[in-house]
Design a protein around this motif. Structure first.
Motif, PDB file in Angstrom:
ATOM      1  N   HIS A  26      49.509  38.670  47.801  1.00  0.00           N
ATOM      2  CA  HIS A  26      49.322  39.825  46.918  1.00  0.00           C
ATOM      3  C   HIS A  26      48.712  41.004  47.667  1.00  0.00           C
ATOM      4  CE1 HIS A  26      49.992  36.771  43.806  1.00  0.00           C
ATOM      5  NE2 HIS A  26      50.352  37.792  43.037  1.00  0.00           N
ATOM      6  N   PRO A 279      48.766  48.019  39.692  1.00  0.00           N
ATOM      7  CA  PRO A 279      48.390  46.605  39.520  1.00  0.00           C
ATOM      8  C   PRO A 279      48.092  45.878  40.832  1.00  0.00           C
ATOM      9  CG  PRO A 279      50.291  47.151  38.161  1.00  0.00           C
ATOM     10  CD  PRO A 279      50.052  48.327  39.047  1.00  0.00           C
ATOM     11  N   SER A 280      48.583  46.389  41.954  1.00  0.00           N
ATOM     12  CA  SER A 280      48.319  45.721  43.234  1.00  0.00           C
ATOM     13  C   SER A 280      46.912  45.983  43.749  1.00  0.00           C
ATOM     14  CB  SER A 280      49.338  46.188  44.288  1.00  0.00           C
ATOM     15  OG  SER A 280      49.171  47.567  44.574  1.00  0.00           O
ATOM     16  N   PRO A 458      47.904  40.233  39.612  1.00  0.00           N
ATOM     17  CA  PRO A 458      48.818  40.453  38.469  1.00  0.00           C
ATOM     18  C   PRO A 458      49.209  39.131  37.836  1.00  0.00           C
ATOM     19  CG  PRO A 458      49.506  41.713  40.415  1.00  0.00           C
ATOM     20  CD  PRO A 458      48.411  40.791  40.877  1.00  0.00           C
TER      21      PRO A 458
END
Length: 463
Positions: A26, A279-280, A458
């Motif tokens: 991620h 969102p990252s 996420p």
């Protein structure tokens, strides 16, 4: 910096391998760095944190060193020239401390491992920065903040202030003079007077909180069984304030343009708000403040820019009131130097790390939020150029924020007890013998200190 690049398939599987792999997938820079270093002996990794000597410091580092010099002179440091020369030519600062005492086990590990890194690299000065803009009470249950100390299997209130007062105070805003009392709150070690460390610190008085903690930490460190040929030198956020002030005296410089050129400023704030909302993003939970904090009484308040262009308005986020400081260079410089304004974290890393090319040895969150700051600056520059090519190259460098301190060493059992009861009799050499020649993949243990990052990942879609 380490160039170890073996893939996970070539390595042993360590206890934190699954967590690192998940975070790495991620985009976590913390995980990428630790994966890369997993098979290195901790000693070798620590040595790699300290950059080799540089002959020609840039103008931004000269400004930083001028700010450090003024700070050390004001605080009576006994060898200012040696510290300044070190920073000019060996640009590295340990930046993971949040105005805690060294008796806090995480703060001790940050400082101790940086001390070992300096020793292993053959340098004789270790500069550490205490972030003094933190809240005095970050959490009520269980209590957390720099004015509360967990040590000796007990909890102490370091300063004689109520939780309500501390909740509404930033560490740099504590009204002085400040006296340490170490009031026992819970645990099994209630007698402060019989403890060889507490007995020296209780009753210590200083004009303000940062000075009190710097002096107390100097006393704690002097009594530890470490190689005192490596000198620990502490600074705080007032250095950043002066450094920003020096930048703002240069109307052609990148910091001046970032704050006072409406096109550059708007481009940066657009990039900042977009990236914080992405969102990252794992570590930066709010876009405010915009460049500075305002001090009102004991508390720092977030400053926010409303609107765009030359007609944008600076307001205090908590009540929407106009910023009481005219947002023009001379007034901002004066407010920074008098402690009315403080730089926010983005601006602090820009002047202390990214522009001067100083390696920031930091903890768990720092790796990912500094990576995000770099993206903000680069994307703003791509929209409205404001950095020289040399400055842009430095801002893009991924090696100016590196993992150090607590994430590297997860202590258990007797080793944890050593640090929990830290004092002159602590056999620190046994920690070195136990851990320094083990691979980083082992010394990080389960990497429990990074577990909170997983909650920011996420949520996968339902199938």
């Amino acid at each position: 910096m380490s160039t170890h690049t073996a893939t996970l398939l070539e390595r042993r599987v360590y206890r934190a391998s699954g967590r690192l792999r998940l975070l790495s997938e991620h985009g976590s820079d913390l995980a990428v760095q630790l994966e890369r270093a997993a098979d290195l002996p901790l000693r070798e990794y620590l040595r790699s944190l300290v950059p080799g000597p540089e002959a020609w410091p840039n103008v931004h580092r000269m400004r930083l060193v001028r700010a450090v010099e003024g700070y050390l002179v004001r605080h009576g440091d006994h060898d200012v020239d040696a510290v300044c020369d070190h920073l000019l030519h060996t640009p590295v600062i340990q930046q993971a401390d949040h105005s805690n005492l060294l008796l806090d086990h995480e703060t001790f590990l940050n400082n101790y491992l940086f001390h070992l890194a300096s020793r292993e690299a053959g340098v004789r000065v270790a500069v550490t920065n205490q972030c003094s803009t933190v809240s005095c009470l970050a959490r009520r249950t269980p209590v957390l903040g720099p004015t509360f100390l967990r040590s000796r299997a007990s909890l102490y209130s370091v300063l004689p202030m109520s939780k309500t007062a501390l909740k509404n105070s930033s560490f740099c805003g504590i009204p002085g003079p400040v006296t340490m009392t170490f009031d026992f709150m819970e645990g099994n070690h209630p007698d402060v007077a019989t403890d060889p460390v507490f007995a020296r610190l209780a009753g210590h008085t200083a004009p303000d909180g940062p000075t009190a903690y710097r002096q107390a930490n100097d006393m704690i460190w002097r009594d530890l069984a470490v190689d005192h040929g490596v000198r620990r030198v502490s600074i705080d956020e007032s250095v950043v304030s002066e450094c920003v002030a020096l930048h703002l005296a240069d109307p052609d410089g990148p910091v001046y343009r970032l704050l006072f050129d409406p096109q550059v400023r708007d481009a940066f704030l657009r990039a900042k708000r977009r990236l914080v909302a992405d969102p990252s993003n794992l570590t930066v939970n709010r876009a405010a403040p915009d460049f500075v904090w305002l001090r009102k009484g004991p508390r720092l308040h977030q400053v926010e820019l409303v609107g765009t262009g030359p007609d944008a308005q600076w307001i205090v986020e908590t009540n929407g009131a106009p910023l009481p400081v005219p947002f023009e260079p001379a007034a901002v410089i004066e407010a920074l130097r008098t402690g009315v304004l403080y730089a926010d974290r983005v601006l602090a890393y820009l002047v202390r790390c990214l522009l001067p090319g100083v390696v920031a040895v930091g903890g768990t969150s720092q790796q990912d939020y500094v990576r995000l700051y770099r993206r903000m600056l680069v994307e703003a520059h791509e929209e409205v150029p404001f950095l020289s090519q040399a400055d842009l190259n430095r801002v893009r460098r991924p090696d100016l924020s590196v993992v150090g301190g607590r994430p590297l060493l997860e202590l258990t059992g007797e080793a944890f007890d050593y640090v929990r009861h830290l004092g002159p009799a602590t056999r620190l050499s046994e920690l070195e013998e136990t851990y320094l020649d083990r691979p980083v993949g082992e010394t990080i243990g389960d990497l429990r200190c990074a577990a909170y990052l997983e909650r920011s990942l996420p949520t996968p879609p339902l199938t």
